[in-house]
Design a protein around this motif. Structure first.
Motif, short mmCIF file in Angstrom:
data_model
loop_
_atom_site.label_atom_id
_atom_site.label_comp_id
_atom_site.label_asym_id
_atom_site.label_seq_id
_atom_site.Cartn_x
_atom_site.Cartn_y
_atom_site.Cartn_z
N SER A 76 29.86 37.68 38.90
CA SER A 76 30.64 37.51 40.13
C SER A 76 31.36 38.79 40.55
O SER A 76 32.10 38.79 41.53
N PRO A 78 34.01 40.85 39.48
CA PRO A 78 35.46 40.91 39.67
C PRO A 78 35.96 42.35 39.70
O PRO A 78 35.29 43.26 39.20
N TRP A 79 37.17 42.57 40.24
CA TRP A 79 37.73 43.92 40.32
C TRP A 79 37.90 44.53 38.94
O TRP A 79 37.76 45.75 38.78
N ASP A 360 40.93 37.23 40.40
CA ASP A 360 39.77 37.95 39.88
C ASP A 360 38.90 38.56 40.98
O ASP A 360 38.03 39.39 40.70
N GLN A 361 39.10 38.13 42.20
CA GLN A 361 38.21 38.47 43.31
C GLN A 361 38.01 39.97 43.45
O GLN A 361 38.96 40.74 43.44
N GLY A 362 36.76 40.36 43.58
CA GLY A 362 36.42 41.76 43.77
C GLY A 362 36.46 42.16 45.23
O GLY A 362 36.80 41.36 46.11
#
Length: 500
Positions: A76, A78-79, A360-362
């Motif tokens: 996914s 993540p950053w 967690d979003q990139g």
């Protein structure tokens, strides 16, 4: 005579070493610039263009960039995958080595320095058959990273950090399962020094040292002392040292102190971020900002890298919790940023984010994998999933304010005994804040010559016009300052260059 010569030589060596270490506190900004911005997860090509089109013209001094070395490809995207190294190859989602070198050159050419977020406390955690952004593979469970190369001989024994009151555990065990390198070993030191020196050869001006709190100061000192001077071919003065600012989260009450690192370089002052958030959230009154600085428990000004938020604590990670301001609390965030930039304390860094709904979003992507470029709107703002706080008028104009008033002291402090404050910066600038639930409307000393000035918070000066408020300063330097409670911004700022 022989002894006196030996004594003289030792003295010269001591002086040269002292200058060498002291130089690590200098951001190496081009003349007249005072502030860096963290362009979090931006691509190298986009940063190059931003330096040329916006950062250079607006007076920014530098850019902190995301980690440049190969990291694990996590599900996914993540950053935080950027903080799980696979190797020191310069290949990430932001671009390859050629693109990075081109960015550094182009930014330096317009007076904007590049500071690299370097990660060498650890490698990635347990990912079976881990694959990196440059195509390298590793076996983290066996502490094998052949693209460096590192083997299990280069790491501390496996253990977890459970007790932050045990400095040995904090520095020798694994941070959230990430394989913890042993920086006391010469092989590890050699690899890290090679990595940093390669970046210097490409023209960078310094480093943010990630997770410095989790490394022994004596090991870091050995590494820093072996790093080369900055590259004269990229425009730096002979003998200039890389600027070093170290991530040490310290709000008190733990075994590891930020003060253990201040002789090595500047330290990220998380107490500033925590305290300024409390003030502009209304948990402390603005009047108490009169003694802002070390009296609040902060490091000395020349040792403190300060910020309103960073990529960790804006997501609730790290330190400060719910008190940290971010772009989602925009009015208070702009006020806090304006105060930070108006006040002479510290070495300032502005955050530039992408929008996120979970921690967690990139960054925005074109296809779930490749980072998307920011979209720029006619009013300078960003879209396409990017926030770009550094392009908010209230922030970039205050970056200019800080440049203009540099070297001046605070004078003529005023407050109403509550949450309305104002002060001058010498005879060059004036700023006022209204954090109360009622209007500010009073005559205040601006310390500026008589004339009409454009408020750089509500608008911009354009030739002889102003798109925002106008402030009439009388022959005595006083002006009626008005900031209503209902206004979009709770700040007003003028300086001698905003005179119409």
């Amino acid at each position: 005579m022989f002894l006196s010569k030996v004594s003289l030589c030792l003295t010269l060596i001591f002086v040269l070493c002292s200058r060498n270490i002291e130089a690590q506190f200098n951001p190496n900004y081009a003349s007249g610039r005072t502030t860096m911005v963290h362009l979090f997860e931006w691509k190298w090509d986009d940063i190059a263009v931003e330096c040329e089109n916006f950062l250079g013209p607006k007076g920014f001094g530098g850019v902190q960039v995301s980690p440049v070395n190969e990291n694990v490809v996590a599900a996914s995207r993540p950053w935080w995958e950027r903080y799980q190294p696979i190797s020191y190859l310069l290949t990430t989602r932001s671009g390859n080595e050629q693109q990075f070198a081109d960015m550094v050159r182009r930014c330096n050419n317009v007076g904007v320095r590049i500071f690299v977020d370097v990660v060498f406390n650890h490698m990635t955690g347990d990912n079976v058959n881990a694959r990196g952004t440059g195509g390298s593979t590793a076996d983290p469970s066996n502490k094998s990273f052949p693209a460096v190369p590192y083997s299990n001989l280069d790491f501390h024994p496996t253990c977890s950090i459970n007790n932050y009151n045990d400095k040995y555990e904090v520095r020798n065990c694994e941070l959230v399962g990430l394989k913890d390198l042993d920086q006391s070993k010469s092989w590890v030191q050699d690899r890290v020094v090679d990595f940093l020196n390669h970046l210097i050869s490409l023209g960078v001006a310094g480093f943010r040292v990630d997770a410095a709190k989790h490394m022994w100061p004596e090991d870091l000192e050995k590494i820093y002392n072996r790093v080369n001077n900055l590259s004269t071919t990229h425009g730096f003065d002979t003998g200039a040292r890389p600027f070093i600012f170290q991530e040490v989260i310290d709000l008190g009450g733990e075994a590891v102190s930020k003060n253990e690192y201040t002789n090595l370089g500047v330290v990220t002052e998380f107490a500033h971020s925590n305290s300024i958030g409390k003030v502009f959230r209304g948990k402390d009154q603005l009047r108490w900002l009169i003694n802002w600085g070390p009296q609040w428990g902060f490091l000395n000004s020349d040792r403190a890298l300060i910020f309103v938020d960073n990529h960790d604590n804006q997501r609730g990670h790290g330190a400060g919790g719910a008190d940290i301001l971010n772009y989602k609390t925009s009015k208070q965030y702009k006020m806090a940023s304006a105060f930070m930039l108006a006040h002479p304390f510290g070495i300032t860094r502005v955050m530039s984010s992408f929008a996120f709904d979970n921690t967690d979003q990139g960054p925005p992507t074109t296809d779930g994998q490749n980072i998307a470029s920011p979209i720029f709107n006619d009013d300078n703002s960003c879209s396409g999933g990017w926030v770009c706080e550094h392009r908010w008028r209230q922030i970039y104009n205050m970056v200019g304010f800080r440049n203009i008033v540099a070297g001046t002291a605070i004078q003529n402090w005023w407050d109403n005994g509550s949450n309305q404050i104002a002060f001058c910066r010498g005879s060059k600038g004036f700023v006022a804040f209204n954090g109360d639930s009622y209007d500010l409307n009073t005559s205040l000393q601006t310390c500026l010559p008589a004339g009409t000035y454009c408020d750089i918070i509500s608008g911009v000066k354009s030739d002889s016009g102003c798109t925002g408020k106008r402030v009439e300063v009388g022959s005595d330097g006083r002006a009626t300052i008005s900031i209503t409670q209902a206004e979009e911004d709770g700040t007003l700022a003028i300086h001698f260059e905003s005179k119409l």
